[in-house]
Scaffold this active site. Structure first.
Site, PDB file in Angstrom:
ATOM      1  N   GLU A  97      70.082  20.959  51.302  1.00 49.17           N
ATOM      2  CA  GLU A  97      69.243  22.131  51.554  1.00 49.17           C
ATOM      3  C   GLU A  97      68.328  22.415  50.372  1.00 49.17           C
ATOM      4  O   GLU A  97      68.798  22.555  49.241  1.00 49.17           O
ATOM      5  CB  GLU A  97      70.126  23.352  51.825  1.00 49.17           C
ATOM      6  CG  GLU A  97      69.335  24.603  52.172  1.00 49.17           C
ATOM      7  CD  GLU A  97      70.230  25.774  52.527  1.00 49.17           C
ATOM      8  OE1 GLU A  97      69.806  26.928  52.321  1.00 49.17           O
ATOM      9  OE2 GLU A  97      71.354  25.542  53.013  1.00 49.17           O
ATOM     10  N   LYS A 283      77.747  32.966  52.609  1.00 49.58           N
ATOM     11  CA  LYS A 283      77.266  31.604  52.870  1.00 49.58           C
ATOM     12  C   LYS A 283      76.378  31.143  51.727  1.00 49.58           C
ATOM     13  O   LYS A 283      76.446  29.994  51.270  1.00 49.58           O
ATOM     14  CB  LYS A 283      76.506  31.558  54.196  1.00 49.58           C
ATOM     15  CG  LYS A 283      76.096  30.147  54.640  1.00 49.58           C
ATOM     16  CD  LYS A 283      74.722  29.745  54.146  1.00 49.58           C
ATOM     17  CE  LYS A 283      74.347  28.357  54.656  1.00 49.58           C
ATOM     18  NZ  LYS A 283      73.058  27.879  54.108  1.00 49.58           N
ATOM     19  N   ASP A 299      88.209  19.148  47.278  1.00 48.69           N
ATOM     20  CA  ASP A 299      88.366  19.459  48.701  1.00 48.69           C
ATOM     21  C   ASP A 299      87.624  20.774  48.963  1.00 48.69           C
ATOM     22  O   ASP A 299      88.220  21.847  48.994  1.00 48.69           O
ATOM     23  CB  ASP A 299      89.845  19.587  49.062  1.00 48.69           C
ATOM     24  CG  ASP A 299      90.071  19.766  50.564  1.00 48.69           C
ATOM     25  OD1 ASP A 299      89.082  19.986  51.290  1.00 48.69           O
ATOM     26  OD2 ASP A 299      91.234  19.718  51.005  1.00 48.69           O
ATOM     27  N   HIS A 396      62.091  30.120  49.603  1.00 53.15           N
ATOM     28  CA  HIS A 396      62.801  29.044  50.285  1.00 53.15           C
ATOM     29  C   HIS A 396      61.838  28.120  51.028  1.00 53.15           C
ATOM     30  O   HIS A 396      61.925  26.907  50.933  1.00 53.15           O
ATOM     31  CB  HIS A 396      63.809  29.644  51.264  1.00 53.15           C
ATOM     32  CG  HIS A 396      64.579  28.616  52.038  1.00 53.15           C
ATOM     33  ND1 HIS A 396      65.631  27.907  51.491  1.00 53.15           N
ATOM     34  CD2 HIS A 396      64.450  28.174  53.309  1.00 53.15           C
ATOM     35  CE1 HIS A 396      66.117  27.077  52.399  1.00 53.15           C
ATOM     36  NE2 HIS A 396      65.411  27.217  53.500  1.00 53.15           N
TER      37      HIS A 396
END
Length: 576
Positions: A97, A283, A299, A396
């Site tokens: 991203e 998020k 992990d 962004h």
């Protein structure tokens, strides 16, 4: 029916496509690739993309997971400017991203202006769970477990002498009663284990397995699940960062530093009280944390699950990180559970992970956790600052615009021109990028749409202007004989002899004039010109040797002058 319709009716149909592939796991990588190719109708280029170019990496992947038939690549970026607990850290991040790495780096730059990011951590304790059902008396069973807790701790540690030697091991036993469920009451036994620098899953699971039978004996119940919990609320990392409000000013948008700080605080409170906003808020935090964990072989799914569970521990899903105005500072805080390690998993297997762990220079698992939390804090501050001031699109999307420009066919410097024009037009889309690219390419050509021919004299002028830069670049890579080391000397002599026999240098000139015709500065194309000139001469050395040609350009060919072996080897070196 007619003959033609009969032929169509009787034509054998293709066998039905099925994913029931017997013995698929027994096949070699190439055999599995062939099965996938047949199943999906992949062409050779698509198979090659799936296979990758590094056979050893593919073999390593085959030892890591099952049914391997390809490799998947993601970019490795580096978050700059981080200062964590007084130590400068370059943070590797694996993510697809755009804007995440840039945002983290920018926030880290702001946060390092004071004391940087300061962290603290609890002991690296994980929890293993044993589920006991059909317990005759759960209260009595709980008491029995607690009364025997010391013995159970000793039993858990018996099988792990190396962990004990490192100062870790089972620390305590707890027991929780779940009084009501669809299957009746349950007694849940918790084993609290200090896993030191390991991720801990295998250690904790084996301890739970070891204690299950003894717990059945003590309680009269039946043990079912015996596994660790990914809600690592005994293994917490906290991080704090401070920025003076003056550094947050956005005069171009009309905001003072205090204005921005207050807007960030209000956005933070919104996420703390509203789960819909908290999900997006968190998020963004995990964008940074997961990218770092993936880069260092952790992990990340376990950490992600634990972090979200911890954010809802009070029965209300809330923000993992907060921002508050305190005096003249904006203070960011984060607290997250962190199940990480530098022992086990892929940390010693994956070749890139090993390199990135060296970059991080973490000596303990807690160091990894501290960096991860710091990245989450920086990412959160950057995201809220953008949202609360310019909005998400300006920052962004300007980075995302590079992907869009490339997708419509822009290359090299064209991408920057297309992105700049889309931002100027406030229109970032594939259609807009295609239109800008067409305009940009059309503007480079004369009104006739044709490039006028160059004269021989003009070609010579381009060559004479740029050949010194080309030759100097080649000399950096293939030192001249008087500057070459002993190991390079033989190859260097062959190459510079070959280059010194003359030639028009036409192959080197062509990319320069083409680049200029499309509106570029020929000096920018010097590396390409040098590469083509070296490649051209390499092919001549090989061709002369293969054809036994004894003279070229009025000179002895390289193989005649230096011998077949040295000439061919030098040609190989030039190709490399």
């Amino acid at each position: 029916p007619s003959a033609s319709s009969s032929d169509a009716t009787n034509k054998p149909s293709a066998p039905p496509r099925t994913s029931r592939l017997r013995g698929f796991y027994k096949l070699s990588i190439e055999e599995r690739l062939a099965e996938v190719q047949r199943f999906a109708g992949l062409n050779e280029d698509e198979v090659a993309a799936l296979r990758g170019v590094d056979s050893e990496r593919l073999n390593q992947a085959n030892r890591m997971i099952e049914n391997v038939a390809g490799l998947f690549h993601l970019p490795v970026g580096f978050g700059a400017n981080f200062q964590i607990d007084g130590r400068d850290v370059l943070v590797p991040m694996v993510i697809e991203e755009p804007s995440v790495v840039a945002a983290c780096s920018n926030a880290a730059r702001l946060l390092r202006s004071g004391d940087g990011i300061i962290t603290d951590a609890t002991a690296p304790e994980m929890i293993g769970q044993i589920q006991l059902c059909d317990v005759p008396d759960v209260e009595a069973a709980r008491a029995a477990i607690l009364a025997n807790s010391d013995r159970l701790v000793g039993l858990a540690n018996e099988g792990h002498p190396r962990l004990m030697a490192r100062g870790g091991g089972a620390r305590s036993i707890e027991a929780r009663i779940i009084a009501e469920s669809e299957i009746g009451p349950m007694l849940i036994v918790h084993i609290v284990v200090d896993v030191c620098d390991a991720m801990g899953a295998n250690l904790v699971n084996s301890m739970a397995e070891r204690l299950a039978e003894e717990c059945e004996t003590l309680t009269g119940g039946s043990a079912y699940l015996r596994i660790l919990s990914n809600l690592a609320d005994r293994c917490l990392i906290r991080a704090v960062g401070r920025v003076h409000v003056d550094q947050l000013a956005r005069p171009g948008l009309g905001y003072s530093g205090r204005d921005v700080a207050i807007r960030i605080e209000r956005a933070s409170v919104f996420a703390e009280v509203d789960p819909y906003r908290a999900a997006t808020h968190n998020k963004g935090i995990m964008n940074g944390i997961d990218a770092f964990l993936l880069a260092t072989g952790q992990d990340w799914r376990a950490v992600e699950a634990g972090a979200h569970a911890y954010a809802a521990q009070n029965g209300h899903y809330s923000a993992m990180a907060t921002g508050r105005v305190e005096g003249d500072e904006l203070v960011g805080r984060i607290e997250v559970p962190m199940q990480v390690g530098i022992v086990g998993g892929v940390t010693k297997v994956h070749p890139v992970v090993k390199v990135l762990l060296k970059v991080v220079n973490a000596s303990t698992a807690t160091d990894i956790g501290r960096i991860a939390a710091s990245v989450g804090l920086a990412q959160n501050m950057a995201a809220i600052m953008a949202l609360a001031t310019e909005g998400i699109q300006r920052g962004h999307m300007s980075l995302h615009a590079r992907n869009i420009a490339a997708a419509v066919g822009a290359k090299g410097s064209e991408i920057d021109r297309v992105v700049a024009e889309m931002i100027r037009r406030s229109s970032i889309s594939h259609d807009s990028a295609a239109e800008v690219l067409r305009d940009t390419q059309g503007a480079r050509l004369p009104a006739s749409g044709k490039v006028p021919p160059l004269s021989i004299e003009e070609l010579r002028q381009v060559r004479d202007t740029h050949w010194p830069a080309i030759e100097n670049l080649i000399a950096d890579l293939l030192p001249r004989p008087d500057k070459a080391s002993e190991g390079q000397l033989a190859l260097s002599r062959v190459f510079w002899y070959q280059l010194g026999t003359g030639g028009k240098r036409l192959r080197a000139v062509i990319p320069l004039v083409v680049y200029k015709a499309f509106g570029g500065d020929p000096a920018d194309a010097v590396p390409l010109a040098a590469a083509i000139e070296v490649l051209h001469n390499a092919t001549l050395v090989h061709k002369d040797a293969a054809d036994r040609l004894r003279q070229r350009r009025g000179h002895d060919t390289a193989w005649v002058r230096f011998g077949q072996d040295q000439a061919v080897t030098a040609g190989d070196a030039m190709l490399f």
